[in-house]
Design a protein around this motif. Structure first.
Motif, PDB file in Angstrom:
ATOM      1  N   MET A   1      37.506   9.287  27.009  1.00 41.97           N
ATOM      2  CA  MET A   1      36.548   9.475  26.418  1.00 41.97           C
ATOM      3  C   MET A   1      35.115   9.477  27.127  1.00 41.97           C
ATOM      4  O   MET A   1      34.942   8.244  27.905  1.00 41.97           O
ATOM      5  CB  MET A   1      36.198   8.388  25.277  1.00 41.97           C
ATOM      6  N   ALA A   2      34.395  10.112  26.787  1.00 38.95           N
ATOM      7  CA  ALA A   2      33.009  10.285  27.915  1.00 38.95           C
ATOM      8  C   ALA A   2      31.969   8.980  27.230  1.00 38.95           C
ATOM      9  O   ALA A   2      32.059   8.899  26.136  1.00 38.95           O
ATOM     10  CB  ALA A   2      32.238  11.585  27.852  1.00 38.95           C
ATOM     11  N   ARG A   3      31.660   8.520  28.379  1.00 40.49           N
ATOM     12  CA  ARG A   3      30.485   7.356  28.085  1.00 40.49           C
ATOM     13  C   ARG A   3      29.111   7.988  28.644  1.00 40.49           C
ATOM     14  O   ARG A   3      29.156   8.442  29.884  1.00 40.49           O
ATOM     15  CB  ARG A   3      31.109   6.380  28.975  1.00 40.49           C
ATOM     16  N   ILE A   4      28.268   8.215  27.911  1.00 40.25           N
ATOM     17  CA  ILE A   4      26.957   8.887  28.238  1.00 40.25           C
ATOM     18  C   ILE A   4      25.848   7.806  28.193  1.00 40.25           C
ATOM     19  O   ILE A   4      25.490   7.224  27.276  1.00 40.25           O
ATOM     20  CB  ILE A   4      26.716  10.135  27.215  1.00 40.25           C
ATOM     21  N   ARG A   5      24.986   7.739  29.380  1.00 37.71           N
ATOM     22  CA  ARG A   5      23.917   6.849  29.388  1.00 37.71           C
ATOM     23  C   ARG A   5      22.690   7.465  28.618  1.00 37.71           C
ATOM     24  O   ARG A   5      22.698   8.550  28.592  1.00 37.71           O
ATOM     25  CB  ARG A   5      23.480   6.796  30.741  1.00 37.71           C
ATOM     26  N   VAL A   6      22.132   6.775  27.597  1.00 37.05           N
ATOM     27  CA  VAL A   6      21.216   7.303  26.816  1.00 37.05           C
ATOM     28  C   VAL A   6      19.852   6.950  27.569  1.00 37.05           C
ATOM     29  O   VAL A   6      19.272   5.610  27.868  1.00 37.05           O
ATOM     30  CB  VAL A   6      21.103   6.317  25.375  1.00 37.05           C
ATOM     31  N   GLY A   7      19.012   8.083  27.719  1.00 34.87           N
ATOM     32  CA  GLY A   7      17.593   8.115  28.214  1.00 34.87           C
ATOM     33  C   GLY A   7      16.726   7.716  27.066  1.00 34.87           C
ATOM     34  O   GLY A   7      16.798   8.481  26.015  1.00 34.87           O
ATOM     35  N   GLY A  74      13.029  -7.248  11.753  1.00 39.87           N
ATOM     36  CA  GLY A  74      11.445  -6.858  12.079  1.00 39.87           C
ATOM     37  C   GLY A  74      11.054  -7.107  13.198  1.00 39.87           C
ATOM     38  O   GLY A  74      10.115  -6.724  13.597  1.00 39.87           O
ATOM     39  N   VAL A  75      12.023  -7.848  14.227  1.00 39.75           N
ATOM     40  CA  VAL A  75      11.496  -8.032  15.651  1.00 39.75           C
ATOM     41  C   VAL A  75      11.761  -6.771  16.312  1.00 39.75           C
ATOM     42  O   VAL A  75      12.770  -6.222  16.359  1.00 39.75           O
ATOM     43  CB  VAL A  75      12.439  -9.247  16.243  1.00 39.75           C
ATOM     44  N   PRO A  76      10.846  -6.514  17.260  1.00 39.06           N
ATOM     45  CA  PRO A  76      10.864  -5.380  18.134  1.00 39.06           C
ATOM     46  C   PRO A  76      12.076  -5.624  19.420  1.00 39.06           C
ATOM     47  O   PRO A  76      11.886  -6.918  20.036  1.00 39.06           O
ATOM     48  CB  PRO A  76       9.506  -4.975  18.705  1.00 39.06           C
ATOM     49  N   VAL A  77      12.727  -4.827  19.652  1.00 41.37           N
ATOM     50  CA  VAL A  77      13.707  -4.992  20.802  1.00 41.37           C
ATOM     51  C   VAL A  77      13.622  -3.740  21.560  1.00 41.37           C
ATOM     52  O   VAL A  77      13.240  -2.634  21.263  1.00 41.37           O
ATOM     53  CB  VAL A  77      15.279  -5.455  20.187  1.00 41.37           C
ATOM     54  N   ARG A  78      14.592  -3.925  22.754  1.00 39.56           N
ATOM     55  CA  ARG A  78      14.758  -2.901  23.784  1.00 39.56           C
ATOM     56  C   ARG A  78      16.176  -2.937  24.185  1.00 39.56           C
ATOM     57  O   ARG A  78      16.501  -4.125  24.628  1.00 39.56           O
ATOM     58  CB  ARG A  78      13.884  -2.744  24.944  1.00 39.56           C
ATOM     59  N   PRO A  79      17.216  -1.964  23.818  1.00 37.88           N
ATOM     60  CA  PRO A  79      18.285  -1.991  24.375  1.00 37.88           C
ATOM     61  C   PRO A  79      18.472  -2.035  25.901  1.00 37.88           C
ATOM     62  O   PRO A  79      17.773  -1.147  26.475  1.00 37.88           O
ATOM     63  CB  PRO A  79      19.219  -0.784  23.753  1.00 37.88           C
ATOM     64  N   VAL A  80      19.290  -2.640  26.469  1.00 37.23           N
ATOM     65  CA  VAL A  80      19.264  -2.743  27.929  1.00 37.23           C
ATOM     66  C   VAL A  80      20.885  -1.926  28.122  1.00 37.23           C
ATOM     67  O   VAL A  80      21.885  -2.493  27.641  1.00 37.23           O
ATOM     68  CB  VAL A  80      19.748  -4.103  28.651  1.00 37.23           C
ATOM     69  N   GLU A  81      20.845  -1.121  29.102  1.00 37.58           N
ATOM     70  CA  GLU A  81      21.977  -0.359  29.696  1.00 37.58           C
ATOM     71  C   GLU A  81      22.629   0.440  28.267  1.00 37.58           C
ATOM     72  O   GLU A  81      23.715   0.202  28.030  1.00 37.58           O
ATOM     73  CB  GLU A  81      22.837  -1.303  30.090  1.00 37.58           C
ATOM     74  N   LEU A  82      22.018   1.047  27.560  1.00 36.88           N
ATOM     75  CA  LEU A  82      22.649   1.697  26.263  1.00 36.88           C
ATOM     76  C   LEU A  82      23.332   2.912  26.736  1.00 36.88           C
ATOM     77  O   LEU A  82      22.969   3.849  27.407  1.00 36.88           O
ATOM     78  CB  LEU A  82      21.188   2.277  25.520  1.00 36.88           C
ATOM     79  N   PHE A  83      24.530   3.150  26.253  1.00 33.38           N
ATOM     80  CA  PHE A  83      25.420   4.071  26.186  1.00 33.38           C
ATOM     81  C   PHE A  83      25.958   4.521  24.885  1.00 33.38           C
ATOM     82  O   PHE A  83      26.253   3.949  23.910  1.00 33.38           O
ATOM     83  CB  PHE A  83      26.797   3.815  27.136  1.00 33.38           C
ATOM     84  N   ALA A  84      26.194   6.096  24.947  1.00 32.50           N
ATOM     85  CA  ALA A  84      26.839   6.559  23.794  1.00 32.50           C
ATOM     86  C   ALA A  84      28.192   7.008  24.122  1.00 32.50           C
ATOM     87  O   ALA A  84      28.369   7.516  24.924  1.00 32.50           O
ATOM     88  CB  ALA A  84      25.822   7.703  23.408  1.00 32.50           C
ATOM     89  N   THR A  85      29.188   6.898  23.202  1.00 34.39           N
ATOM     90  CA  THR A  85      30.560   7.255  23.426  1.00 34.39           C
ATOM     91  C   THR A  85      30.960   8.175  22.031  1.00 34.39           C
ATOM     92  O   THR A  85      30.995   7.565  20.931  1.00 34.39           O
ATOM     93  CB  THR A  85      31.327   6.120  23.420  1.00 34.39           C
ATOM     94  N   PRO A  86      31.056   9.441  22.245  1.00 36.69           N
ATOM     95  CA  PRO A  86      31.614  10.340  21.043  1.00 36.69           C
ATOM     96  C   PRO A  86      32.869   9.801  20.774  1.00 36.69           C
ATOM     97  O   PRO A  86      33.768   9.685  21.800  1.00 36.69           O
ATOM     98  CB  PRO A  86      31.575  11.894  21.459  1.00 36.69           C
TER      99      PRO A  86
END
Length: 123
Positions: A1-7, A74-86
């Motif tokens: 399955m493809a692993r796609i980095r999310v920009g 309610g807390v602001p966050v930022r995902p680190v190394e976010l990937f999407a897998t269909p």
């Protein structure tokens, strides 16, 4: 399955919607899902993605060691190394499909005291 980095755009914002919920490998919820490399328990966190003029709820899977103290709705966050897998599967003759999101960590973006810069995530 493809692993796609999310920009992500510099203007993309994420806010925690739910506390982390453990993932299980069985419907009876007796076996925790574990990261294959670190053996850490996996959790799902619902976050709200806000970008330009749209907002969406996303569920992101994160290993236990990637969840910071102070994570709450309610807390602001930022995902680190976010990937999407269909993904897709056939269950009872019906096709189900979607996208699974996985991040190495969620980084808190806590507003700094007056005069201090806001902490930014390493992308």
């Amino acid at each position: 399955m493809a692993r796609i980095r999310v920009g992500l755009l510099d203007t993309t914002a994420f806010m925690v919607g739910t506390l982390p919920v453990p993932k299980y490998t069985d419907q009876e919820k007796t076996q925790f899902a574990l990261d294959r490399e670190t053996n850490q328990r996996l959790y799902t966190v619902t976050v709200f993605l806000m970008e330009e003029e749209r907002a969406e709820a996303m569920k992101i899977t994160v290993a236990a060691d990637g969840l910071p103290d102070g994570l709450k709705p309610g807390v602001p966050v930022r995902p680190v190394e976010l990937f999407a897998t269909p993904w897709a599967r056939i269950f009872n003759g019906s096709l189900n499909d979607g996208i699974a999101y996985r991040a190495a960590a969620l980084e808190l973006l806590i507003p700094a005291a007056a005069g201090e810069p806001v902490k930014k995530a390493a992308a």
